[in-house]
Design a protein around this motif. Sequence first.
Motif, mmCIF file in Angstrom:
data_model
loop_
_atom_site.group_PDB
_atom_site.id
_atom_site.type_symbol
_atom_site.label_atom_id
_atom_site.label_comp_id
_atom_site.label_asym_id
_atom_site.label_seq_id
_atom_site.Cartn_x
_atom_site.Cartn_y
_atom_site.Cartn_z
ATOM 1 N N THR A 266 0.446 -1.159 -0.333
ATOM 2 C CA THR A 266 0.192 -0.289 -0.385
ATOM 3 C C THR A 266 0.594 1.471 -0.181
ATOM 4 O O THR A 266 0.222 2.581 -0.741
ATOM 5 N N ASP A 267 1.807 0.910 0.654
ATOM 6 C CA ASP A 267 2.691 2.644 1.022
ATOM 7 C C ASP A 267 3.792 2.628 0.145
ATOM 8 O O ASP A 267 4.578 1.252 -0.682
ATOM 9 N N TYR A 268 4.157 3.585 -0.782
ATOM 10 C CA TYR A 268 5.677 3.265 -1.844
ATOM 11 C C TYR A 268 7.414 3.332 -0.774
ATOM 12 O O TYR A 268 7.055 4.873 0.318
ATOM 13 N N THR A 269 7.682 2.479 -1.273
ATOM 14 C CA THR A 269 9.306 2.166 -0.482
ATOM 15 C C THR A 269 10.163 2.665 -1.517
ATOM 16 O O THR A 269 10.500 1.710 -2.723
ATOM 17 N N PRO A 270 11.009 3.353 -1.938
ATOM 18 C CA PRO A 270 11.463 3.911 -3.082
ATOM 19 C C PRO A 270 13.135 2.183 -3.312
ATOM 20 O O PRO A 270 13.627 2.409 -2.552
ATOM 21 N N ALA A 271 13.243 2.798 -4.636
ATOM 22 C CA ALA A 271 13.889 0.908 -4.774
ATOM 23 C C ALA A 271 15.863 1.993 -4.941
ATOM 24 O O ALA A 271 15.369 3.385 -4.622
ATOM 25 N N GLN A 272 16.569 1.007 -4.382
ATOM 26 C CA GLN A 272 18.141 2.103 -4.270
ATOM 27 C C GLN A 272 18.652 2.574 -5.709
ATOM 28 O O GLN A 272 17.819 1.085 -6.160
ATOM 29 N N GLY A 273 19.450 2.872 -5.640
ATOM 30 C CA GLY A 273 19.818 3.802 -7.121
ATOM 31 C C GLY A 273 18.801 4.332 -7.951
ATOM 32 O O GLY A 273 17.494 5.142 -7.735
ATOM 33 N N ILE A 274 19.210 3.901 -9.327
ATOM 34 C CA ILE A 274 18.813 4.946 -10.375
ATOM 35 C C ILE A 274 16.909 4.328 -10.835
ATOM 36 O O ILE A 274 16.348 4.932 -11.242
ATOM 37 N N ARG A 275 16.874 3.034 -10.418
ATOM 38 C CA ARG A 275 15.432 2.717 -10.274
ATOM 39 C C ARG A 275 14.473 3.143 -9.834
ATOM 40 O O ARG A 275 13.862 3.877 -10.105
ATOM 41 N N ARG A 276 15.112 3.875 -8.648
ATOM 42 C CA ARG A 276 13.736 5.099 -8.102
ATOM 43 C C ARG A 276 12.872 6.112 -9.170
ATOM 44 O O ARG A 276 12.467 6.095 -9.119
ATOM 45 N N TYR A 277 14.046 6.531 -10.496
ATOM 46 C CA TYR A 277 13.649 7.698 -10.792
ATOM 47 C C TYR A 277 12.595 7.036 -11.993
ATOM 48 O O TYR A 277 12.486 7.607 -13.308
ATOM 49 N N LEU A 278 12.072 5.660 -12.236
ATOM 50 C CA LEU A 278 11.750 5.071 -13.509
ATOM 51 C C LEU A 278 9.875 5.046 -12.581
ATOM 52 O O LEU A 278 9.820 5.488 -10.947
ATOM 53 N N SER A 279 8.581 5.446 -13.086
ATOM 54 C CA SER A 279 7.744 5.355 -12.576
ATOM 55 C C SER A 279 7.029 4.673 -12.819
ATOM 56 O O SER A 279 6.338 3.434 -12.595
ATOM 57 N N GLY A 280 6.557 5.289 -14.191
ATOM 58 C CA GLY A 280 4.737 3.619 -14.819
ATOM 59 C C GLY A 280 5.665 2.861 -15.335
ATOM 60 O O GLY A 280 6.647 3.064 -16.121
ATOM 61 N N THR A 281 4.584 1.798 -15.966
ATOM 62 C CA THR A 281 5.129 1.081 -16.007
ATOM 63 C C THR A 281 6.160 1.173 -18.284
ATOM 64 O O THR A 281 5.114 2.444 -18.636
ATOM 65 N N GLN A 282 6.452 1.031 -18.344
ATOM 66 C CA GLN A 282 7.981 1.716 -19.465
ATOM 67 C C GLN A 282 6.808 1.161 -20.746
ATOM 68 O O GLN A 282 6.326 0.000 -21.232
ATOM 69 N N PRO A 283 7.192 2.246 -21.805
ATOM 70 C CA PRO A 283 7.015 1.667 -23.671
ATOM 71 C C PRO A 283 8.078 0.942 -23.984
ATOM 72 O O PRO A 283 8.392 1.331 -24.991
ATOM 73 N N ILE A 284 7.780 -0.234 -23.718
ATOM 74 C CA ILE A 284 8.454 -1.200 -24.372
ATOM 75 C C ILE A 284 8.900 -1.324 -26.165
ATOM 76 O O ILE A 284 10.579 -1.532 -26.188
ATOM 77 N N THR A 285 8.413 -1.034 -26.975
ATOM 78 C CA THR A 285 8.666 -1.497 -28.277
ATOM 79 C C THR A 285 9.711 -0.007 -28.350
ATOM 80 O O THR A 285 10.776 0.161 -29.216
#
Length: 415
Positions: A266-285
Motif C-alpha cells: 500500500t505504501d511507497y518505498t523507493p528502490a535504491q539507485g537509479i531505478r527509483r527514477y522510474l515511474s509507470g510501466t515503460q513503452p517497451i517497443t
Amino acid sequence: MLTLEYCRELDEKDVLAAMKSEFALPNNTIYLDGNSLGVRPHAALERVNHIVRQEWEQDLIGSWNTHGWWELPLHIGNKVAQLVGAKAGEVAVTDTTSSNLFKVLATALKIQQDDSKRKIILAEREAFPTDLYIIQGMTAWLERGYELRLIDGPQDLQDALSDEVVAVVLSHVNYRSGYLWPMQETTAQIHAHGALVIWDLCHSIGAVEIDLNGSDADFAIGCTYKYLNGGPGAPAMVWVPEKHVNQVGQPLSGWWGHAKPFDMATDYTPAQGIRRYLSGTQPITSLALVDCGVDVFLKTQMSQIRSKSLALTDLFIALVEQECGQHALTLVTPREQAIRGSHVSFRHEHGFAIIQALIERGVVGDYREPEVMRFGITPLYLSHEDIWDAVQHLKNILDTGSWDQAHFHRRGAVT
C-alpha cells in the motif's frame, strides 16, 4: 576557395564514412535535421518486428522475464552511460525529458531544503520552452516562496549567482543558436555558490563529448530521438550520480520505482539507485528501438564523432559565407569550436520559406522562431560532399528567389 573536389578529398580520409551504412536514409535526401529527429538505424526494423511478432505475439506476458523487458530501461541506460561520462547504474532511459526534469529538479530542491535562504531557480530565457514550462508548473514549490529567474546568456550567469540560488537549469547546447556551455567550468562556477546544476543534454548527447562525472555535475536529462536515433518520441534519459541518487525520493513515485513492486504494498518505498527514477510501466517497443541507435554509437568513439562534427560545421559556415555572402544571412552559431554544438543556425527574414524550399529539393533542415534556419550536422551519416551540395541548393534558392512562392509560406501544425 573551397571546392567540391576538396570536399571529396576530405571524404576519402573520413574514418567514419562507413557508418552511414548503418542507417536507412531516403534516396535523394540530404538530412540536416538529425538534431530534431534522427534517422532510422537499419537494425530498428528487425528489432521492432521481433518484438511484435515474437515477443508480444508469441511469448506474450512472459516476455517481461524471458526477453528482459523489466530491465530494459536500466540495460539501455548503462549503454547511454558510456556516451556521457557516467557509471553503470547511474542512467535510466525512461519517460520524457519534461517529466525527467520535474523529477530531478524536485530532487535538487529537496536536497537543498534545509537551507531556507535558497529560493531562486535560475534558467535560461533561451532554453527550449518545455524546461521553463515545467519549472513554472511546479506550483507546490513556487507557492512556498521559490522563484524562477531567467538569464539572457552565459555572460549573465555570474551576476545572477548568489547564496540564494538553489538550482540552475542549463541547456548544454542551446537548441536555437548551438552555443555549447563549457560543462566543467560552469558546474564549478555554480558549485562555488552552493547551488546544484541540472544539465539538459537534448542537443548534445550523441553529438559532443560529455563527461558528467568528470565535471562533478549533479543531474542530467536528455532526448534519445535526436542524435541518438532512437525513433520518434523515444523515451528520454535521466542521470543521477551516486552522490545524490539515494538522498531523497523523487516525486513521481510510481510502481516501477518501488523497492519491491510485486509485493503490491500500500505504501511507497523507493528502490535504491537509479531505478527509483522510474515511474509507470515503460513503452517497451519504443524503448527497445533506442537500443538500436545507441548500439551504433558504441561501434565508434565520441572523440571521432566530435572531430567530424567540428569539421563539418566549420565547412558549412565557410561555404555559406563563400557561396551566399551577398545575401542577408546572419550567423547565429558561435564560430569558436569550444563553444559550438553540432548544428549551425543562420537568421534570415524569410527563413521559414527558405527552409521549405530546401525541403522540397530534398535538403531537410528546420526552422525556429524568430527567423532562424537550423541545420543539424550528424557526423555518422553526413559527408563533406553532402554539405557542399546542401549549400549549393541554398545558394540557388537565394539567388533565384525561388523561395518566394505561396506554398513555401504556408505553415503546418509543426514548423
